[in-house]
Design an enzyme around this catalytic site. Structure first.
Site, PDB file in Angstrom:
ATOM      1  N   LYS A  14       0.784  -1.109   0.017  1.00 49.87           N
ATOM      2  CA  LYS A  14       0.118  -0.043  -0.116  1.00 49.87           C
ATOM      3  C   LYS A  14       1.018   1.249   0.118  1.00 49.87           C
ATOM      4  O   LYS A  14       0.578   2.155  -0.637  1.00 49.87           O
ATOM      5  CB  LYS A  14      -0.742  -0.067   1.222  1.00 49.87           C
ATOM      6  N   ARG A  89      -9.915   0.568   8.338  1.00 47.57           N
ATOM      7  CA  ARG A  89      -9.374  -0.838   8.723  1.00 47.57           C
ATOM      8  C   ARG A  89     -10.533  -1.489   9.426  1.00 47.57           C
ATOM      9  O   ARG A  89     -10.149  -2.760   9.727  1.00 47.57           O
ATOM     10  CB  ARG A  89      -8.273  -0.731   9.523  1.00 47.57           C
ATOM     11  N   ARG A 128      11.461  -5.432   5.240  1.00 46.46           N
ATOM     12  CA  ARG A 128      11.444  -3.866   5.141  1.00 46.46           C
ATOM     13  C   ARG A 128      12.258  -2.742   5.852  1.00 46.46           C
ATOM     14  O   ARG A 128      12.504  -3.098   7.064  1.00 46.46           O
ATOM     15  CB  ARG A 128       9.680  -3.518   5.589  1.00 46.46           C
ATOM     16  N   ARG A 161      11.241  -0.969  11.253  1.00 47.17           N
ATOM     17  CA  ARG A 161       9.791  -0.936  12.281  1.00 47.17           C
ATOM     18  C   ARG A 161       9.945  -2.001  12.888  1.00 47.17           C
ATOM     19  O   ARG A 161       9.956  -3.130  13.029  1.00 47.17           O
ATOM     20  CB  ARG A 161       8.517  -0.908  11.377  1.00 47.17           C
ATOM     21  N   ARG A 172      -0.525  -8.968  13.569  1.00 50.56           N
ATOM     22  CA  ARG A 172      -1.135  -7.969  12.605  1.00 50.56           C
ATOM     23  C   ARG A 172      -2.065  -8.669  11.588  1.00 50.56           C
ATOM     24  O   ARG A 172      -2.783  -8.222  10.946  1.00 50.56           O
ATOM     25  CB  ARG A 172      -0.079  -7.123  12.036  1.00 50.56           C
TER      26      ARG A 172
END
Ligand code: ADP
Ligand code: ADP
Ligand code: ZN
Length: 216
Positions: A14, A89, A128, A161, A172
Protein backbone atom coordinates in the site's frame (compact mmCIF):
# COMPACT_ATOMS: atom_id res chain seq x y z
CA UNK A 1 -10.67 9.24 -10.34
CA UNK A 2 -9.96 11.20 -7.25
CA UNK A 3 -10.91 9.63 -3.94
CA UNK A 4 -9.57 6.14 -3.50
CA UNK A 5 -8.68 3.62 -0.82
CA UNK A 6 -5.68 1.31 -1.08
CA UNK A 7 -6.76 -1.75 0.83
CA UNK A 8 -4.68 -4.74 1.82
CA UNK A 9 -2.88 -6.58 4.61
CA UNK A 10 0.36 -5.33 6.15
CA UNK A 11 3.11 -5.73 3.56
CA UNK A 12 0.81 -5.83 0.51
CA UNK A 13 2.49 -2.74 -0.93
CA UNK A 14 0.00 0.00 0.00
CA UNK A 15 2.75 2.43 0.96
CA UNK A 16 4.87 1.64 -2.09
CA UNK A 17 1.93 1.91 -4.48
CA UNK A 18 0.47 4.92 -2.69
CA UNK A 19 3.71 6.81 -3.18
CA UNK A 20 3.88 5.95 -6.90
CA UNK A 21 0.21 6.71 -7.52
CA UNK A 22 0.31 9.99 -5.62
CA UNK A 23 3.11 11.18 -7.92
CA UNK A 24 1.39 9.87 -11.01
CA UNK A 25 -2.05 11.25 -10.21
CA UNK A 26 -0.97 14.45 -8.45
CA UNK A 27 -3.04 13.85 -5.32
CA UNK A 28 -1.81 13.25 -1.76
CA UNK A 29 -1.23 9.88 -0.17
CA UNK A 30 -2.77 9.85 3.29
CA UNK A 31 -1.15 7.04 5.25
CA UNK A 32 -2.56 6.70 8.76
CA UNK A 33 0.38 4.55 9.90
CA UNK A 34 2.81 7.31 8.85
CA UNK A 35 0.76 9.96 10.67
CA UNK A 36 0.71 7.81 13.81
CA UNK A 37 4.44 7.08 13.69
CA UNK A 38 5.14 10.81 13.31
CA UNK A 39 2.93 11.49 16.35
CA UNK A 40 4.76 8.87 18.41
CA UNK A 41 8.11 10.37 17.41
CA UNK A 42 6.93 13.87 18.37
CA UNK A 43 5.58 12.57 21.67
CA UNK A 44 2.21 14.29 21.11
CA UNK A 45 -0.97 13.34 22.94
CA UNK A 46 -2.07 11.31 19.90
CA UNK A 47 1.26 9.51 19.88
CA UNK A 48 0.97 8.66 23.55
CA UNK A 49 -2.52 7.26 23.03
CA UNK A 50 -1.56 5.20 19.98
CA UNK A 51 1.82 3.76 20.90
CA UNK A 52 0.84 0.75 23.00
CA UNK A 53 -1.64 -0.47 20.38
CA UNK A 54 0.89 -0.09 17.58
CA UNK A 55 3.65 -1.87 19.49
CA UNK A 56 1.32 -4.80 20.11
CA UNK A 57 0.19 -4.93 16.48
CA UNK A 58 -3.36 -4.05 17.51
CA UNK A 59 -5.60 -1.45 15.94
CA UNK A 60 -5.73 2.02 17.44
CA UNK A 61 -9.33 2.68 18.61
CA UNK A 62 -11.79 3.77 15.91
CA UNK A 63 -12.69 7.04 17.63
CA UNK A 64 -9.09 8.27 17.50
CA UNK A 65 -8.64 7.21 13.88
CA UNK A 66 -11.89 8.74 12.66
CA UNK A 67 -11.09 12.12 14.21
CA UNK A 68 -7.59 12.00 12.70
CA UNK A 69 -9.00 11.41 9.22
CA UNK A 70 -11.71 14.02 9.68
CA UNK A 71 -9.04 16.65 10.35
CA UNK A 72 -6.73 15.45 7.59
CA UNK A 73 -9.40 15.49 4.90
CA UNK A 74 -10.16 19.13 5.68
CA UNK A 75 -6.70 20.23 4.51
CA UNK A 76 -6.50 22.13 1.21
CA UNK A 77 -4.39 19.51 -0.53
CA UNK A 78 -7.19 16.95 -0.12
CA UNK A 79 -9.75 19.00 -2.02
CA UNK A 80 -8.97 17.43 -5.42
CA UNK A 81 -8.84 13.89 -4.13
CA UNK A 82 -6.54 11.60 -2.21
CA UNK A 83 -5.24 8.10 -1.78
CA UNK A 84 -6.10 6.61 1.60
CA UNK A 85 -3.45 4.10 2.70
CA UNK A 86 -4.23 2.14 5.84
CA UNK A 87 -7.67 3.61 6.46
CA UNK A 88 -10.38 2.40 6.88
CA UNK A 89 -9.40 -0.76 8.73
CA UNK A 90 -12.73 -1.62 10.37
CA UNK A 91 -16.36 -1.50 9.27
CA UNK A 92 -16.99 1.24 11.86
CA UNK A 93 -14.23 3.35 10.26
CA UNK A 94 -15.68 2.77 6.79
CA UNK A 95 -19.14 3.81 7.98
CA UNK A 96 -17.76 6.93 9.61
CA UNK A 97 -15.90 7.80 6.40
CA UNK A 98 -19.07 7.35 4.34
CA UNK A 99 -20.96 9.62 6.74
CA UNK A 100 -18.23 12.25 6.55
CA UNK A 101 -18.27 12.20 2.76
CA UNK A 102 -22.04 12.15 2.52
CA UNK A 103 -22.26 15.27 4.65
CA UNK A 104 -20.33 17.16 1.97
CA UNK A 105 -21.97 15.48 -1.01
CA UNK A 106 -19.02 13.25 -1.91
CA UNK A 107 -18.43 9.52 -2.33
CA UNK A 108 -15.42 7.25 -2.74
CA UNK A 109 -14.54 6.43 -6.34
CA UNK A 110 -12.63 3.19 -5.84
CA UNK A 111 -11.37 0.71 -3.29
CA UNK A 112 -8.39 -1.23 -4.62
CA UNK A 113 -7.50 -4.43 -2.80
CA UNK A 114 -3.84 -5.32 -3.27
CA UNK A 115 -3.84 -9.07 -2.75
CA UNK A 116 -0.74 -10.96 -1.60
CA UNK A 117 -0.47 -14.38 0.12
CA UNK A 118 0.53 -14.47 3.80
CA UNK A 119 3.85 -16.26 3.24
CA UNK A 120 4.99 -13.49 0.91
CA UNK A 121 3.76 -10.84 3.34
CA UNK A 122 5.90 -12.23 6.16
CA UNK A 123 8.93 -12.24 3.86
CA UNK A 124 8.29 -8.66 2.80
CA UNK A 125 7.74 -7.29 6.29
CA UNK A 126 10.76 -9.03 7.78
CA UNK A 127 12.99 -7.21 5.25
CA UNK A 128 11.21 -3.84 5.19
CA UNK A 129 13.33 -0.74 5.82
CA UNK A 130 12.01 2.79 6.23
CA UNK A 131 13.74 6.15 6.01
CA UNK A 132 13.68 8.05 9.30
CA UNK A 133 13.59 11.38 7.51
CA UNK A 134 11.37 11.05 4.42
CA UNK A 135 9.49 7.81 5.04
CA UNK A 136 10.62 6.15 1.78
CA UNK A 137 10.24 2.36 1.81
CA UNK A 138 12.93 -0.17 0.91
CA UNK A 139 13.46 -3.91 1.22
CA UNK A 140 16.74 -5.59 2.12
CA UNK A 141 16.38 -7.95 -0.85
CA UNK A 142 13.54 -6.79 -3.12
CA UNK A 143 14.44 -3.09 -3.33
CA UNK A 144 17.70 -2.47 -1.49
CA UNK A 145 19.10 1.07 -1.20
CA UNK A 146 22.26 1.83 -3.20
CA UNK A 147 24.20 2.34 0.03
CA UNK A 148 23.62 0.13 3.07
CA UNK A 149 21.09 1.67 5.52
CA UNK A 150 21.11 5.03 3.72
CA UNK A 151 18.10 6.51 1.89
CA UNK A 152 18.65 6.96 -1.88
CA UNK A 153 16.26 9.89 -1.91
CA UNK A 154 17.39 12.04 1.01
CA UNK A 155 20.44 10.42 2.62
CA UNK A 156 18.47 9.69 5.81
CA UNK A 157 19.07 6.65 8.00
CA UNK A 158 17.05 3.52 7.25
CA UNK A 159 15.55 1.52 10.10
CA UNK A 160 13.38 -1.51 10.70
CA UNK A 161 9.95 -0.93 12.21
CA UNK A 162 9.55 -2.32 15.73
CA UNK A 163 6.25 -3.94 14.71
CA UNK A 164 7.81 -5.73 11.72
CA UNK A 165 9.28 -8.46 13.94
CA UNK A 166 7.86 -11.83 13.02
CA UNK A 167 5.72 -12.34 16.14
CA UNK A 168 4.01 -8.96 15.85
CA UNK A 169 3.59 -9.51 12.11
CA UNK A 170 1.67 -12.73 12.79
CA UNK A 171 -0.75 -10.94 15.09
CA UNK A 172 -1.18 -8.06 12.62
CA UNK A 173 -2.12 -10.57 9.94
CA UNK A 174 -4.73 -12.07 12.27
CA UNK A 175 -6.07 -8.61 13.08
CA UNK A 176 -6.35 -7.95 9.35
CA UNK A 177 -8.31 -11.13 8.77
CA UNK A 178 -10.67 -10.58 11.69
CA UNK A 179 -11.23 -6.82 11.69
CA UNK A 180 -10.36 -5.53 8.22
CA UNK A 181 -11.24 -8.31 5.78
CA UNK A 182 -15.01 -7.72 6.35
CA UNK A 183 -14.58 -4.46 4.42
CA UNK A 184 -14.32 -6.48 1.20
CA UNK A 185 -17.99 -7.33 1.46
CA UNK A 186 -18.84 -3.80 2.61
CA UNK A 187 -17.30 -2.19 -0.47
CA UNK A 188 -18.35 -4.94 -2.85
CA UNK A 189 -21.92 -4.09 -1.98
CA UNK A 190 -21.23 -0.49 -2.88
CA UNK A 191 -19.92 -1.60 -6.28
CA UNK A 192 -16.54 0.16 -5.92
CA UNK A 193 -14.37 -2.81 -4.89
CA UNK A 194 -11.62 -4.13 -7.17
CA UNK A 195 -8.92 -6.68 -6.47
CA UNK A 196 -5.48 -6.69 -8.06
CA UNK A 197 -2.66 -9.21 -7.80
CA UNK A 198 0.06 -7.57 -5.70
CA UNK A 199 2.59 -10.36 -6.05
CA UNK A 200 4.61 -9.02 -8.98
CA UNK A 201 6.98 -6.18 -9.71
CA UNK A 202 5.91 -2.82 -8.23
CA UNK A 203 5.59 -1.27 -11.72
CA UNK A 204 3.30 -4.09 -12.85
CA UNK A 205 1.13 -3.68 -9.75
CA UNK A 206 0.95 0.05 -10.41
CA UNK A 207 -0.16 -0.54 -13.99
CA UNK A 208 -2.82 -3.00 -12.83
CA UNK A 209 -4.15 -0.42 -10.38
CA UNK A 210 -4.24 2.29 -13.05
CA UNK A 211 -6.04 -0.12 -15.37
CA UNK A 212 -8.58 -0.87 -12.64
CA UNK A 213 -9.10 2.86 -12.17
CA UNK A 214 -9.53 3.31 -15.90
CA UNK A 215 -6.87 6.04 -15.98
CA UNK A 216 -3.92 4.26 -17.61
P1 ADP B 1 1.18 -1.53 7.37
O1 ADP B 1 1.77 -0.59 6.36
O2 ADP B 1 2.15 -2.57 7.76
O3 ADP B 1 -0.14 -2.03 6.93
P2 ADP B 1 0.56 0.81 8.92
O4 ADP B 1 1.79 1.63 8.84
O5 ADP B 1 -0.55 1.19 7.99
O6 ADP B 1 0.93 -0.72 8.72
O7 ADP B 1 -0.01 0.83 10.40
C1 ADP B 1 0.84 0.58 11.50
C2 ADP B 1 0.00 0.49 12.76
O8 ADP B 1 -0.69 1.73 12.98
C3 ADP B 1 -1.09 -0.55 12.75
O9 ADP B 1 -0.63 -1.83 13.12
C4 ADP B 1 -2.09 0.02 13.76
O10 ADP B 1 -1.63 -0.19 15.09
C5 ADP B 1 -1.99 1.51 13.48
N1 ADP B 1 -2.99 1.94 12.47
C6 ADP B 1 -2.74 2.49 11.25
N2 ADP B 1 -3.88 2.78 10.61
C7 ADP B 1 -4.89 2.40 11.43
C8 ADP B 1 -6.32 2.43 11.34
N3 ADP B 1 -6.94 2.89 10.25
N4 ADP B 1 -7.01 1.95 12.40
C9 ADP B 1 -6.41 1.48 13.50
N5 ADP B 1 -5.09 1.43 13.65
C10 ADP B 1 -4.31 1.89 12.63
P1 ADP C 1 2.24 -1.86 3.18
O1 ADP C 1 2.21 -0.35 3.19
O2 ADP C 1 1.02 -2.45 2.52
O3 ADP C 1 2.46 -2.45 4.54
P2 ADP C 1 4.85 -1.58 1.85
O4 ADP C 1 4.62 -0.75 0.64
O5 ADP C 1 5.49 -0.93 3.02
O6 ADP C 1 3.47 -2.32 2.27
O7 ADP C 1 5.71 -2.85 1.39
C1 ADP C 1 6.16 -3.82 2.33
C2 ADP C 1 7.57 -4.28 1.96
O8 ADP C 1 7.54 -4.99 0.74
C3 ADP C 1 8.57 -3.13 1.75
O9 ADP C 1 9.83 -3.55 2.20
C4 ADP C 1 8.55 -2.92 0.24
O10 ADP C 1 9.80 -2.42 -0.22
C5 ADP C 1 8.30 -4.33 -0.28
N1 ADP C 1 7.47 -4.34 -1.50
C6 ADP C 1 6.45 -3.53 -1.81
N2 ADP C 1 5.91 -3.85 -3.00
C7 ADP C 1 6.61 -4.93 -3.46
C8 ADP C 1 6.53 -5.75 -4.64
N3 ADP C 1 5.62 -5.50 -5.60
N4 ADP C 1 7.41 -6.75 -4.75
C9 ADP C 1 8.33 -7.01 -3.78
N5 ADP C 1 8.46 -6.28 -2.65
C10 ADP C 1 7.61 -5.25 -2.48
ZN1 ZN D 1 14.72 9.43 2.90
Amino acid sequence: MSRMVLFGPPGAGKGTQGQMLAEHLGIPQIATGDILRAAVKEGSELGRQAKSYMDAGDLVPDGIMVEMIRERLKADDASEGYILDGFPRTVAQAEALDDMLEAIGQTLDAVIHIHVENEVLVERLSGRLLCRDCGATYHTRFSPPAKDRVCDQCGGELYQREDDQEETVRSRLTVFEERTQPLVEYYRRQGIYQKVDGDREPQAVRDAILAALGTD
